[in-house]
Design an enzyme around this catalytic site. Structure first.
Site, PDB file in Angstrom:
ATOM      1  N   ASP A 101       0.859  -1.185   0.000  1.00  0.00           N
ATOM      2  CA  ASP A 101       0.000   0.000   0.000  1.00  0.00           C
ATOM      3  C   ASP A 101       0.893   1.233   0.000  1.00  0.00           C
ATOM      4  OD1 ASP A 101      -2.397   1.549   0.255  1.00  0.00           O
ATOM      5  OD2 ASP A 101      -3.265  -0.132   1.348  1.00  0.00           O
ATOM      6  N   ASP A 202      -3.011   4.721  -2.449  1.00  0.00           N
ATOM      7  CA  ASP A 202      -4.108   5.311  -1.689  1.00  0.00           C
ATOM      8  C   ASP A 202      -4.462   6.697  -2.223  1.00  0.00           C
ATOM      9  OD1 ASP A 202      -5.779   5.045   0.808  1.00  0.00           O
ATOM     10  OD2 ASP A 202      -4.697   6.881   1.324  1.00  0.00           O
ATOM     11  N   GLU A 257      -6.299   3.991  -6.076  1.00  0.00           N
ATOM     12  CA  GLU A 257      -7.596   4.303  -5.480  1.00  0.00           C
ATOM     13  C   GLU A 257      -7.991   5.690  -5.965  1.00  0.00           C
ATOM     14  OE1 GLU A 257      -9.722   4.490  -1.079  1.00  0.00           O
ATOM     15  OE2 GLU A 257      -7.703   5.303  -1.340  1.00  0.00           O
ATOM     16  N   HIS A 332     -11.209  -2.760   2.959  1.00  0.00           N
ATOM     17  CA  HIS A 332     -11.057  -2.377   4.360  1.00  0.00           C
ATOM     18  C   HIS A 332     -11.813  -1.107   4.730  1.00  0.00           C
ATOM     19  CE1 HIS A 332      -8.228  -0.005   2.079  1.00  0.00           C
ATOM     20  NE2 HIS A 332      -8.092   0.812   3.101  1.00  0.00           N
ATOM     21  N   ASP A 333     -12.334  -0.385   3.743  1.00  0.00           N
ATOM     22  CA  ASP A 333     -13.045   0.869   3.987  1.00  0.00           C
ATOM     23  C   ASP A 333     -14.550   0.752   3.788  1.00  0.00           C
ATOM     24  OD1 ASP A 333     -10.903   2.504   4.685  1.00  0.00           O
ATOM     25  OD2 ASP A 333     -10.451   3.037   2.609  1.00  0.00           O
TER      26      ASP A 333
END
Length: 558
Positions: A101, A202, A257, A332-333
């Site tokens: 990440d 991210d 993302e 995860h979000d």
């Protein structure tokens, strides 16, 4: 694109590991790197190709690792750099790739760069971040933070404000500064030299802000998609520079993302000849159930299927042959897929989990499985605010209930139960022992109460389980070029209950049929089939022709 032109990541299946909640081996209630190593054979048996590791860098954990204080050190919660090296080597020995990440829109306020930046106005690192003078006690502009409140924090030491589009402990990096960009590229190359296989980036489309940081339209409770901070004027320039300086130097995969993007944007970020990213995560399909009353993600609405099909159709057809899709229901979000798009009741959880997997995995793109999805893990359904740990959840409750009195406590708790990020962060359910086999001690976040029936041990013991169904779908992708190469045709777009589409490649056509409801319905399915049609996979043991049972999925080769 032909079989010989396929990139390895186009035929791959990615498994997302949230390390804090995967496996605890040192009995501190927090998952760690040795815990991931212990389950690599499990992941290999499932059939996945790539592990995406959520952040394991040094961090004060204001936002569970997305506030990084040192990009080149491992957080002690997770282990050591030696543990990471063992993990990477052990994954590669099994033919598994590992991507990290990459969080470079912001750092922690405890990062050495920011500590220098806030030391004085003339510090060499000052311009690594956005510092602005306010107007009296008024912030430099009207931007909101994604986590609630102003996106500006006053700092008494230099009597200026710094920008944070997320938590106050996550100051945004200033990509306009070439020295900052070079520092990031050097760090990325350091990781590639260690042998990692790529990056998930991210909020990468936020790295270019609007020049001058002007006032913009207020978007309550979410900065995502705001034109002031996403898809800025230099974002593609920065990504092409990153590609030249870093990404083009190794055979890796990248996925960005990117909130607030359309298929047209997708062609810019991930187009074949753009030299930017390999694919992006879009979120249009995850916004369809958002509140219609200004509360953003805090909603209890169900996603309308017709709109969902329309969005997926636009991305499947809009990128075909020109760019590459990423495929995901959850991460995860977000809430757990089976609770959000399916039905997590004991009666329908198994069927709907398999149906959702069928619908997603046979689209064109690279599928992402979020840990526990392969056994049908559900939302946490915690009833008390004290059970939640997520900063976004706690801030939203404070803002909407305690401070602004826009919602009652009961109403907000229902919205949190449906949408909190902690729904996906509860510990992995390995078995029916105490704490689900995740840890010998009380975990950092409560285990879901249903762990005694929903766990890996039970799934592996039942050859009709969700786990084995995922294994079959992954094998189909690896064995059948149509799944990777075929085009997409949506059927019956106005049908409010059934998602039906065709995939076609060379002389092959597959028909995918998914009932998104808990009722038995009839459709003219036999008319779509040929005399040579055969059932490839389905989540019921028999074929009932034109009758579709609750959450039924069927895949035919025509």
């Amino acid at each position: 694109m032909t079989e010989t032109e396929i990139k390895w990541w186009q035929q791959a299946v990615v498994y997302q590991v949230y390390p804090r909640s995967f496996q605890d081996t040192n009995e501190d209630g927090i998952g760690d790197l040795p815990g991931i190593i212990a389950h690599l054979d499990y992941l290999k048996a499932l059939g996945i190709d790539v592990i995406w590791l959520n952040p394991v860098y040094q961090s004060p954990n204001d936002d569970n690792g997305y506030d990084i204080s040192d990009y080149q050190r491992i957080a002690s919660d997770f282990g050591t750099m030696a543990d990471f090296d063992k993990l990477l080597a052990a994954a590669h020995q099994r033919g598994l790739k590992l991507i990290m990440d990459l969080v470079v829109n912001h750092t922690s306020d405890e990062h050495a760069w920011f500590k220098q930046s806030r030391a004085s106005r003339d510090n060499p690192y000052r311009n690594f971040y956005f510092w602005r003078a306010g107007q009296g006690d008024k912030a430099p502009n009207n931007w909101d933070s994604a986590f609630g409140g102003s996106a500006w924090q006053y700092d008494a030491q230099t009597q200026d404000y710094y920008l944070h589009t997320f938590s106050t402990k996550q100051p945004d990096l200033n990509w306009e500064n070439p020295k900052l960009r070079q520092s990031i590229y050097d760090m990325m190359n350091w990781w590639l030299e260690k042998g990692i296989d790529g990056f998930r980036m991210d909020v990468i489309n936020q790295i270019s802000k609007r020049p001058g940081l002007p006032d913009g339209p207020l978007k309550p409770h979410s900065q995502f998609g705001d034109s002031q901070v996403t898809n800025g004027p230099r974002v593609h320039e920065f990504l092409r520079e990153m590609h030249q300086q870093v990404l083009s130097r190794a055979d890796i995969m990248t996925v960005g993302e990117t909130h607030g993007v359309t298929p047209a944007d997708g062609l810019k970020y991930a187009g074949r000849d753009r030299h930017e990213l390999d694919m992006i995560f879009e979120f249009q399909h995850l916004r369809l159930d958002n509140s219609q009353h200004g509360f953003g993600k805090w909603s209890t609405r169900k996603t309308p299927l017709v709109a969902l099909k329309q969005v997926i159709n636009e991305w499947q057809t809009g990128l075909h042959g020109e760019a590459w899709n990423s495929l995901f229901w959850n991460n995860h979000d977000t809430p757990r897929a089976v609770s959000r798009f399916g039905n997590d009741s004991p009666q329908y959880r198994d069927r709907s989990a398999k149906m959702l997997a069928t619908c997603l995995h046979l689209l064109q793109g690279t599928p992402y499985i979020y840990q526990g999805e392969e056994i049908g893990m559900t939302n946490a359904h915690f009833k008390q605010l004290a059970d939640y740990r997520d900063i976004e959840t706690l801030n939203a409750y404070d803002e909407l209930v305690t401070s602004q009195h826009q919602l009652t406590a009961t109403d907000m708790m229902a919205r949190i139960e449906a949408n909190s990020r902690d729904n996906s962060r509860t510990p992995m359910q390995w078995d029916a022992t105490t704490h689900a086999g995740f840890s010998a001690v009380q975990p950092w976040l409560r285990v879901n109460d249903n762990y005694k029936t929903i766990n890996v041990a039970a799934a592996l013991a039942d050859h009709q389980s969700v786990w084995y169904y995922y294994q079959k779908l992954i094998a189909l992708r690896h064995q059948q070029p149509l799944v990777t190469l075929g085009d997409f045709k949506l059927l019956a777009p106005a049908d409010e209950a059934v998602f039906m589409y065709e995939r076609h490649w060379q002389d092959q056509t597959w028909l995918i049929i998914c009932n998104f409801t808990a009722t038995t319905i009839k459709r003219q399915l036999e008319s779509l089939k040929t005399a040579q049609s055969r059932l490839i996979i389905g989540n019921y043991p028999t074929d009932t022709g034109d009758k579709l049972r609750p959450y039924e999925a069927r895949v035919y080769a025509l």
